[in-house]
Design a protein around this motif. Structure first.
Motif, PDB file in Angstrom:
ATOM      1  N   MET A   1      23.361   6.766  37.583  1.00  0.00           N
ATOM      2  CA  MET A   1      24.118   6.372  36.410  1.00  0.00           C
ATOM      3  C   MET A   1      25.440   5.744  36.856  1.00  0.00           C
ATOM      4  O   MET A   1      26.097   6.220  37.764  1.00  0.00           O
ATOM      5  N   SER A   2      25.803   4.715  36.163  1.00  0.00           N
ATOM      6  CA  SER A   2      27.016   3.987  36.530  1.00  0.00           C
ATOM      7  C   SER A   2      28.228   4.402  35.701  1.00  0.00           C
ATOM      8  O   SER A   2      29.326   3.901  35.935  1.00  0.00           O
ATOM      9  N   ASP A   3      28.057   5.311  34.758  1.00  0.00           N
ATOM     10  CA  ASP A   3      29.171   5.675  33.878  1.00  0.00           C
ATOM     11  C   ASP A   3      30.360   6.247  34.645  1.00  0.00           C
ATOM     12  O   ASP A   3      31.485   5.781  34.483  1.00  0.00           O
ATOM     13  N   MET A   4      30.141   7.250  35.451  1.00  0.00           N
ATOM     14  CA  MET A   4      31.254   7.927  36.123  1.00  0.00           C
ATOM     15  C   MET A   4      31.908   7.070  37.209  1.00  0.00           C
ATOM     16  O   MET A   4      33.136   6.993  37.255  1.00  0.00           O
ATOM     17  N   PRO A   5      31.139   6.405  38.090  1.00  0.00           N
ATOM     18  CA  PRO A   5      31.815   5.518  39.051  1.00  0.00           C
ATOM     19  C   PRO A   5      32.578   4.397  38.344  1.00  0.00           C
ATOM     20  O   PRO A   5      33.693   4.044  38.750  1.00  0.00           O
ATOM     21  N   GLY A   6      31.998   3.851  37.282  1.00  0.00           N
ATOM     22  CA  GLY A   6      32.686   2.808  36.528  1.00  0.00           C
ATOM     23  C   GLY A   6      33.970   3.316  35.909  1.00  0.00           C
ATOM     24  O   GLY A   6      35.007   2.642  35.950  1.00  0.00           O
ATOM     25  N   LEU A   7      33.929   4.521  35.342  1.00  0.00           N
ATOM     26  CA  LEU A   7      35.128   5.111  34.747  1.00  0.00           C
ATOM     27  C   LEU A   7      36.185   5.383  35.818  1.00  0.00           C
ATOM     28  O   LEU A   7      37.368   5.082  35.623  1.00  0.00           O
ATOM     29  N   ALA A   8      35.768   5.925  36.944  1.00  0.00           N
ATOM     30  CA  ALA A   8      36.718   6.235  38.015  1.00  0.00           C
ATOM     31  C   ALA A   8      37.409   4.956  38.517  1.00  0.00           C
ATOM     32  O   ALA A   8      38.637   4.936  38.690  1.00  0.00           O
ATOM     33  N   LEU A   9      36.640   3.898  38.725  1.00  0.00           N
ATOM     34  CA  LEU A   9      37.240   2.654  39.193  1.00  0.00           C
ATOM     35  C   LEU A   9      38.116   2.019  38.113  1.00  0.00           C
ATOM     36  O   LEU A   9      39.172   1.457  38.414  1.00  0.00           O
ATOM     37  N   THR A  10      37.689   2.112  36.866  1.00  0.00           N
ATOM     38  CA  THR A  10      38.486   1.570  35.761  1.00  0.00           C
ATOM     39  C   THR A  10      39.828   2.269  35.683  1.00  0.00           C
ATOM     40  O   THR A  10      40.886   1.625  35.561  1.00  0.00           O
ATOM     41  N   MET A  11      39.817   3.592  35.755  1.00  0.00           N
ATOM     42  CA  MET A  11      41.068   4.348  35.683  1.00  0.00           C
ATOM     43  C   MET A  11      41.951   4.076  36.903  1.00  0.00           C
ATOM     44  O   MET A  11      43.180   4.009  36.780  1.00  0.00           O
ATOM     45  N   THR A  12      41.337   3.912  38.067  1.00  0.00           N
ATOM     46  CA  THR A  12      42.100   3.578  39.268  1.00  0.00           C
ATOM     47  C   THR A  12      42.770   2.215  39.103  1.00  0.00           C
ATOM     48  O   THR A  12      43.954   2.050  39.422  1.00  0.00           O
ATOM     49  N   ALA A  13      42.011   1.247  38.599  1.00  0.00           N
ATOM     50  CA  ALA A  13      42.573  -0.092  38.380  1.00  0.00           C
ATOM     51  C   ALA A  13      43.724  -0.027  37.380  1.00  0.00           C
ATOM     52  O   ALA A  13      44.789  -0.609  37.620  1.00  0.00           O
ATOM     53  N   GLN A  14      43.525   0.697  36.275  1.00  0.00           N
ATOM     54  CA  GLN A  14      44.598   0.813  35.286  1.00  0.00           C
ATOM     55  C   GLN A  14      45.837   1.474  35.884  1.00  0.00           C
ATOM     56  O   GLN A  14      46.958   1.030  35.648  1.00  0.00           O
ATOM     57  N   ALA A  15      45.636   2.532  36.660  1.00  0.00           N
ATOM     58  CA  ALA A  15      46.771   3.229  37.266  1.00  0.00           C
ATOM     59  C   ALA A  15      47.536   2.299  38.213  1.00  0.00           C
ATOM     60  O   ALA A  15      48.769   2.281  38.213  1.00  0.00           O
ATOM     61  N   LEU A  16      46.806   1.531  38.999  1.00  0.00           N
ATOM     62  CA  LEU A  16      47.469   0.592  39.912  1.00  0.00           C
ATOM     63  C   LEU A  16      48.207  -0.497  39.133  1.00  0.00           C
ATOM     64  O   LEU A  16      49.338  -0.851  39.471  1.00  0.00           O
ATOM     65  N   LEU A  17      47.577  -1.005  38.092  1.00  0.00           N
ATOM     66  CA  LEU A  17      48.183  -2.090  37.330  1.00  0.00           C
ATOM     67  C   LEU A  17      49.392  -1.617  36.533  1.00  0.00           C
ATOM     68  O   LEU A  17      50.339  -2.373  36.326  1.00  0.00           O
ATOM     69  N   LEU A  18      49.361  -0.378  36.083  1.00  0.00           N
ATOM     70  CA  LEU A  18      50.459   0.147  35.274  1.00  0.00           C
ATOM     71  C   LEU A  18      51.468   0.948  36.090  1.00  0.00           C
ATOM     72  O   LEU A  18      52.498   1.350  35.563  1.00  0.00           O
ATOM     73  N   ILE A  32      39.971  -4.013  42.143  1.00  0.00           N
ATOM     74  CA  ILE A  32      39.213  -2.821  41.732  1.00  0.00           C
ATOM     75  C   ILE A  32      38.737  -2.975  40.289  1.00  0.00           C
ATOM     76  O   ILE A  32      37.620  -2.574  39.951  1.00  0.00           O
ATOM     77  N   GLY A  33      39.556  -3.579  39.432  1.00  0.00           N
ATOM     78  CA  GLY A  33      39.139  -3.828  38.058  1.00  0.00           C
ATOM     79  C   GLY A  33      37.936  -4.755  37.995  1.00  0.00           C
ATOM     80  O   GLY A  33      37.039  -4.572  37.167  1.00  0.00           O
ATOM     81  N   GLY A  34      37.890  -5.743  38.868  1.00  0.00           N
ATOM     82  CA  GLY A  34      36.722  -6.628  38.940  1.00  0.00           C
ATOM     83  C   GLY A  34      35.478  -5.891  39.386  1.00  0.00           C
ATOM     84  O   GLY A  34      34.391  -6.085  38.836  1.00  0.00           O
ATOM     85  N   VAL A  35      35.619  -5.025  40.385  1.00  0.00           N
ATOM     86  CA  VAL A  35      34.479  -4.218  40.837  1.00  0.00           C
ATOM     87  C   VAL A  35      34.012  -3.293  39.701  1.00  0.00           C
ATOM     88  O   VAL A  35      32.816  -3.160  39.450  1.00  0.00           O
ATOM     89  N   ALA A  36      34.965  -2.668  39.009  1.00  0.00           N
ATOM     90  CA  ALA A  36      34.623  -1.787  37.888  1.00  0.00           C
ATOM     91  C   ALA A  36      33.869  -2.556  36.811  1.00  0.00           C
ATOM     92  O   ALA A  36      32.899  -2.048  36.230  1.00  0.00           O
ATOM     93  N   THR A  37      34.287  -3.792  36.552  1.00  0.00           N
ATOM     94  CA  THR A  37      33.611  -4.627  35.561  1.00  0.00           C
ATOM     95  C   THR A  37      32.197  -4.953  36.008  1.00  0.00           C
ATOM     96  O   THR A  37      31.286  -5.042  35.186  1.00  0.00           O
ATOM     97  N   GLY A  38      32.002  -5.115  37.317  1.00  0.00           N
ATOM     98  CA  GLY A  38      30.652  -5.349  37.826  1.00  0.00           C
ATOM     99  C   GLY A  38      29.754  -4.142  37.643  1.00  0.00           C
ATOM    100  O   GLY A  38      28.565  -4.262  37.399  1.00  0.00           O
ATOM    101  N   ILE A  39      30.335  -2.960  37.757  1.00  0.00           N
ATOM    102  CA  ILE A  39      29.546  -1.732  37.610  1.00  0.00           C
ATOM    103  C   ILE A  39      29.257  -1.448  36.140  1.00  0.00           C
ATOM    104  O   ILE A  39      28.148  -1.097  35.768  1.00  0.00           O
ATOM    105  N   ARG A  40      30.269  -1.577  35.293  1.00  0.00           N
ATOM    106  CA  ARG A  40      30.138  -1.352  33.845  1.00  0.00           C
ATOM    107  C   ARG A  40      30.872  -2.475  33.144  1.00  0.00           C
ATOM    108  O   ARG A  40      32.096  -2.530  33.201  1.00  0.00           O
ATOM    109  N   VAL A  41      30.165  -3.368  32.492  1.00  0.00           N
ATOM    110  CA  VAL A  41      30.797  -4.528  31.875  1.00  0.00           C
ATOM    111  C   VAL A  41      31.850  -4.113  30.851  1.00  0.00           C
ATOM    112  O   VAL A  41      32.835  -4.819  30.635  1.00  0.00           O
TER     113      VAL A  41
END
Length: 183
Positions: A1-18, A32-41
């Motif tokens: 399942m891609s939900d949790m890795p996608g969420l983890a990368l999304t939150m990491t990207a947001q934390a870095l960006l903010l 990292i946000g681009g990779v997260a988008t690849g995992i979960r659009v």
């Protein structure tokens, strides 16, 4: 399942960006946000608005060159996932056929607000999203009032923090309500 890795990368990207201005954090967050988008659009709905806020901060500081680099980093992050995915599915034609099939199934079998935007359906989607997770209407009401009070305090004391909160969450709430099964 891609939900949790996608969420983890999304939150990491947001934390870095903010997490503060600076080209390294911005570029790494965009990648990292681009990779997260690849995992979960759906990650794009969470990352892109935050990326735009971070780019706005860079421009406000007078730094213009970082925007193009961050956009390229986001695109590179998407390609890091997309290229192996397209190769693994047998090429671009096979990937697009699989994507079309999956999208067709999603739109055919899910009762989305997008495909049925009636007032009743809007009310049901809002109830399923904001009330049912709390298991009782009274608890949901308390949480809702506390959230409203917190937003009011932020409006008075920390407007920028409220802006960031809205930018980082409202697009996904709208996406969720329109395109996902809210139950």
């Amino acid at each position: 399942m891609s939900d949790m890795p996608g969420l983890a990368l999304t939150m990491t990207a947001q934390a870095l960006l903010l997490g503060g201005v600076g080209p390294r954090r911005l570029l790494l967050g965009a990648l990292i946000g681009g990779v997260a988008t690849g995992i979960r659009v759906q990650a794009a709905v969470l990352v892109v608005p935050v990326l735009l806020v971070a780019l706005g901060e860079e421009r406000r500081r007078g730094v213009w060159s970082t925007g193009l680099k961050a956009t390229l980093a986001f695109g590179l992050g998407c390609l890091l996932w997309a290229i192996p995915l397209v190769v693994a599915t047998g090429g671009i034609k096979a990937y697009l056929a699989a994507l079309h099939s999956q999208a067709g199934e999603d739109f055919a079998w899910v009762d989305m607000l997008w495909s049925n935007p009636t007032p009743r359906h809007i009310a049901v989607a809002l109830r399923q999203t904001f009330v049912l997770p709390w298991a009782s209407a009274s608890l949901a009401s308390v949480v809702g009032w506390l959230a409203a009070a917190g937003a009011l305090v932020m409006l008075v004391r920390e407007r920028y923090a409220l802006w960031v909160l809205l930018v980082s969450s409202v697009p996904y709430v709208l996406f969720h309500l329109a395109f996902q099964e809210t139950i």
